[in-house]
Write a protein that holds these residues in place. Structure first.
Motif, PDB file in Angstrom:
ATOM      1  N   SER A  98     -11.485   8.515 -11.278  1.00  0.00           N
ATOM      2  CA  SER A  98     -11.748   9.832 -11.484  1.00  0.00           C
ATOM      3  C   SER A  98     -12.165   9.733 -13.144  1.00  0.00           C
ATOM      4  O   SER A  98     -12.941  10.445 -13.725  1.00  0.00           O
ATOM      5  N   HIS A 101     -15.876   8.714 -13.380  1.00  0.00           N
ATOM      6  CA  HIS A 101     -16.439   9.754 -13.115  1.00  0.00           C
ATOM      7  C   HIS A 101     -16.736  10.819 -14.389  1.00  0.00           C
ATOM      8  O   HIS A 101     -17.778  11.103 -14.613  1.00  0.00           O
ATOM      9  N   ARG A 105     -20.026  11.642 -16.662  1.00  0.00           N
ATOM     10  CA  ARG A 105     -20.327  12.858 -16.886  1.00  0.00           C
ATOM     11  C   ARG A 105     -20.675  13.100 -18.422  1.00  0.00           C
ATOM     12  O   ARG A 105     -21.482  13.782 -18.709  1.00  0.00           O
ATOM     13  N   ARG A 111     -24.692   9.323 -11.448  1.00  0.00           N
ATOM     14  CA  ARG A 111     -24.190   8.617 -10.229  1.00  0.00           C
ATOM     15  C   ARG A 111     -23.127   7.355 -10.650  1.00  0.00           C
ATOM     16  O   ARG A 111     -23.585   6.851 -11.839  1.00  0.00           O
ATOM     17  N   VAL A 112     -22.366   7.482  -9.459  1.00  0.00           N
ATOM     18  CA  VAL A 112     -21.287   6.141  -9.985  1.00  0.00           C
ATOM     19  C   VAL A 112     -21.508   5.445  -8.537  1.00  0.00           C
ATOM     20  O   VAL A 112     -21.256   5.819  -7.418  1.00  0.00           O
ATOM     21  N   TYR A 133     -17.041   9.125  -1.448  1.00  0.00           N
ATOM     22  CA  TYR A 133     -18.098   8.290  -1.615  1.00  0.00           C
ATOM     23  C   TYR A 133     -18.903   8.235  -0.233  1.00  0.00           C
ATOM     24  O   TYR A 133     -18.153   8.251   0.677  1.00  0.00           O
TER      25      TYR A 133
END
Length: 146
Positions: A98, A101, A105, A111-112, A133
């Motif tokens: 997280s 992520h 952002r 995208r990850v 995912y």
């Protein structure tokens, strides 16, 4: 769950401290090999290494980098993610992923992406069921020299 913090591992001493955890994932690497590869990845590929600390002890480690490909455009590639075998199922992997992520952002990256060994069934369930995912491809590898 005990209080945790996430810290960037920028110093050689930090990388060495993370080795026992990373070695649980990258069992083929000696400490010397690991140290050399981390130094090269940081200096050449902009690899970032972070650790989740439980109190003052590393409980989980993530290594990732920003990349650009024609397929994904700009994205984050998670190279390494491992929680200490004694501390799994405590939410630490979720916290670290997280964190990645949120990093994406903040950088306006949409995208990850990551790959996971075929044998890592528990990790696959975690990525798909817990973290949302989806499977998008196979990763192929060919050894071209010793």
């Amino acid at each position: 769950m005990k209080p945790t913090t996430i810290r960037s591992l920028k110093r050689v001493e930090d990388w060495r401290e993370a080795y026992p955890i990373m070695h649980q994932l990258r069992t083929h690497l000696t400490e010397a090999m690991y140290m050399d590869l981390v130094a090269e990845a940081v200096n050449v590929d902009r690899y970032l290494l972070y650790a989740l600390y439980e109190a003052e002890e590393i409980a989980a480690v993530v290594g990732f980098k920003e990349m650009t490909t024609l397929y994904n455009g700009r994205f984050i590639w998670v190279c390494d993610l491992i929680t200490d075998k004694e501390k799994r199922s405590l939410g630490y992997g979720e916290k670290l992923l997280s964190f990645v992520h949120e990093y994406a952002r903040e950088k306006k990256i949409k995208r990850v992406s990551l790959s996971s060994g075929l044998q890592r069934k528990d990790a696959h369930r975690f990525y798909e069921d817990k973290m949302g995912y989806g499977k998008t491809s196979y990763v192929f590898l060919k050894q071209v020299s010793d």
